[in-house]
Design an enzyme around this catalytic site. Structure first.
Site, PDB file in Angstrom:
ATOM      1  N   ALA A 101       7.166  35.248 -38.108  1.00 32.91           N
ATOM      2  CA  ALA A 101       6.083  36.083 -37.571  1.00 32.91           C
ATOM      3  C   ALA A 101       5.694  37.091 -38.648  1.00 32.91           C
ATOM      4  O   ALA A 101       6.379  37.206 -39.672  1.00 32.91           O
ATOM      5  CB  ALA A 101       6.557  36.822 -36.322  1.00 32.91           C
ATOM      6  N   LYS A 102       4.622  37.780 -38.458  1.00 38.33           N
ATOM      7  CA  LYS A 102       4.236  38.876 -39.366  1.00 38.33           C
ATOM      8  C   LYS A 102       3.263  39.766 -38.634  1.00 38.33           C
ATOM      9  O   LYS A 102       2.560  39.310 -37.726  1.00 38.33           O
ATOM     10  CB  LYS A 102       3.561  38.322 -40.625  1.00 38.33           C
ATOM     11  CG  LYS A 102       3.573  39.285 -41.781  1.00 38.33           C
ATOM     12  CD  LYS A 102       4.896  39.201 -42.517  1.00 38.33           C
ATOM     13  CE  LYS A 102       4.969  40.188 -43.655  1.00 38.33           C
ATOM     14  NZ  LYS A 102       6.180  39.939 -44.463  1.00 38.33           N
ATOM     15  N   GLY A 103       3.204  41.032 -39.049  1.00 40.12           N
ATOM     16  CA  GLY A 103       2.255  41.943 -38.421  1.00 40.12           C
ATOM     17  C   GLY A 103       1.779  42.971 -39.403  1.00 40.12           C
ATOM     18  O   GLY A 103       2.277  43.052 -40.532  1.00 40.12           O
TER      19      GLY A 103
END
Ligand code: NAD
Length: 409
Positions: A101-103
């Site tokens: 994931a990444k944000g």
């Protein structure tokens, strides 16, 4: 080429080698979930500021999703998508029981006060708390964020869900962070280099190094390569670059940056333009700042014989073609900088078990993970006669595809 297109090209090269059917390619490339949120807060002067935040959860077939949160003006949905996919492949290369994931928030953290950063981070957490969690998606620091940011996320999340140190990693040690996490990405790059050079009958101490970026990854890489006897001949940060062909005094430079917040003006060095860092005379280049800095246009100007990718996605596929033609060995991000997520995993394991590890155990286990991943990569490289990036993607895509198949639809 956008970061998502570039990452998809690396993926497809691996998928071709694995003869992956089209339906599986589409399933593995499509993110599990994309989230875009408005984050408004009151600035110190009483005005209202609104920023846009993102979280992309790419794949969870091998475990909870894992990836950093970036605060930078260039953050957009395409970049976050590419970085989320890279996390899926990275956790698979080092065989952690995680997905990717990444944000991030599109903002310039340098223009916000500490109080404003805290309010922004808490608002972002309020928007995300339903979809992150210890067994769902576990954020960590990335560019522009740090252990303090993680402490605020943990505190805000805990208001909704009860005391939850395992919801983020890269926390302060006082709040359940792991010893060794700060240095982990730089240390992992060092272990990756040791593996590569040992294959060539060489040692870290036999080479000169240029490092782009002097934040968490770049400064720790500089310290650890220097301690291992390597000569750091140039470094750059956002404010400019410095060089000294005889080698920079790294402990003194770390003290200078702690005081002045920039590498510029370091006594005993020549100033260079930040962008020229990539083309310095050296054996090993370590990009440890932004993505997309090496492309088909400038790759031919790189003098280094080895590139250790500390940053995520510093090199696009066109640059890889130039490096292959010029005999430059690239150690890809999804292996070279996996030390950070590996020690994040150790932190999470300590949180789950409510048990603390000594720093020596953290570093020993990190070395073991990096050495095992390098051995796995070397076997794939040999089998397919490919470069290290293709080997890393092939190893990762095979592991994720197998897990997806075993779980069924
Ligand atoms: P950081 O915010 O601590 O440091 C970033 C550094 O890059 C700073 O020194 C900044 O001045 C410099 N920089 C920014 N723009 C630049 C430019 N144009 N030229 C030269 N230098 C410039 O960030 P970080 O955590 O060290 O992350 C750096 C890279 O490593 C990112 O690509 C990140 O995704 C990747 N990464 C970080 C970790 C981690 O554990 N922190 C793990 C894996 C990968």
């Amino acid at each position: 080429m956008t970061p998502t297109q570039a990452t998809a090209r690396f993926f497809n090269t691996a998928a071709d080698l694995l003869n992956l059917p089209d339906r599986e390619r589409k399933q593995l490339l499509t993110p599990y979930r994309e989230i875009k949120v408005e984050c408004s807060f009151t600035r110190d002067d009483g005005s209202l500021a609104t920023f846009v935040g993102y979280r992309v959860q790419h794949d969870n077939s091998r475990g909870p999703m894992k990836g950093g949160i970036r605060y930078h003006p260039q953050v957009d949905i395409d970049e976050v998508n590419a970085l989320a996919a890279l996390m899926t492949w990275k956790t698979a290369v080092v065989n952690l029981p995680y997905g990717g994931a990444k944000g991030g928030i599109s903002c310039d953290p340098g223009q916000l006060s500490l109080g404003e950063l805290q309010r922004l981070t808490r608002k972002f957490t309020q928007r995300l708390h339903d979809v992150i969690g210890m067994y769902t998606d576990i954020p960590a620091p990335d560019m522009g964020t740090n252990s303090q940011t993680m402490a605020w996320i943990m505190d805000e999340y805990s208001k909704f869900h009860g005391h939850s140190p395992g919801v983020v990693t890269g926390k302060p040690v006082e709040l359940g962070g792991s010893l060794g996490r700060d240095a982990a990405t730089g240390r992992g790059i060092l272990f990756a280099a040791e593996c590569l050079f040992a294959d060539l009958g060489k040692k870290v101490s036999e080479f000169t190094y240029a490092i782009q970026g002097f934040g968490n990854v770049g400064s720790w890489a500089a310290r650890l390569f220097n301690e291992a006897g390597g000569k750091i001949v140039a470094v750059a940060d956002v404010s400019g670059g410095i060089a000294n062909a005889k080698g920079l005094d790294i402990p003194a430079l770390v003290a200078h940056v702690a005081k002045t917040k920039s590498v510029a003006g370091f006594p005993g060095s020549e100033p260079i333009l930040a962008d020229e860092l990539l083309y310095q005379a050296c054996d090993v280049l370590i990009p440890a700042a932004l993505g997309d800095v090496l492309n088909g246009q400038n790759a031919g100007r790189v003098k280094a014989r080895f590139i250790l990718e500390g940053a995520n996605h510093p090199t696009d596929p066109d640059a890889d073609t130039v490096f292959a033609a010029n005999g430059v060995t690239v150690v890809p991000d999804i292996f070279a900088n996996a030390g950070g997520v590996t020690v994040s995993y150790f932190e999470w394991v300590q949180n789950v078990q409510e048990f603390r590890w000594e720093e020596e155990k953290v570093n020993t286990e990190l070395r073991r993970v990096m050495q095992k991943a390098y051995a796995d990569l070397s076997a794939v490289r040999k089998k397919y006669g490919c470069d290290l990036r293709t080997a890393a993607f092939t190893l990762a895509v095979d592991r994720v595809a197998t897990a997806t198949r075993l779980r069924g639809i």
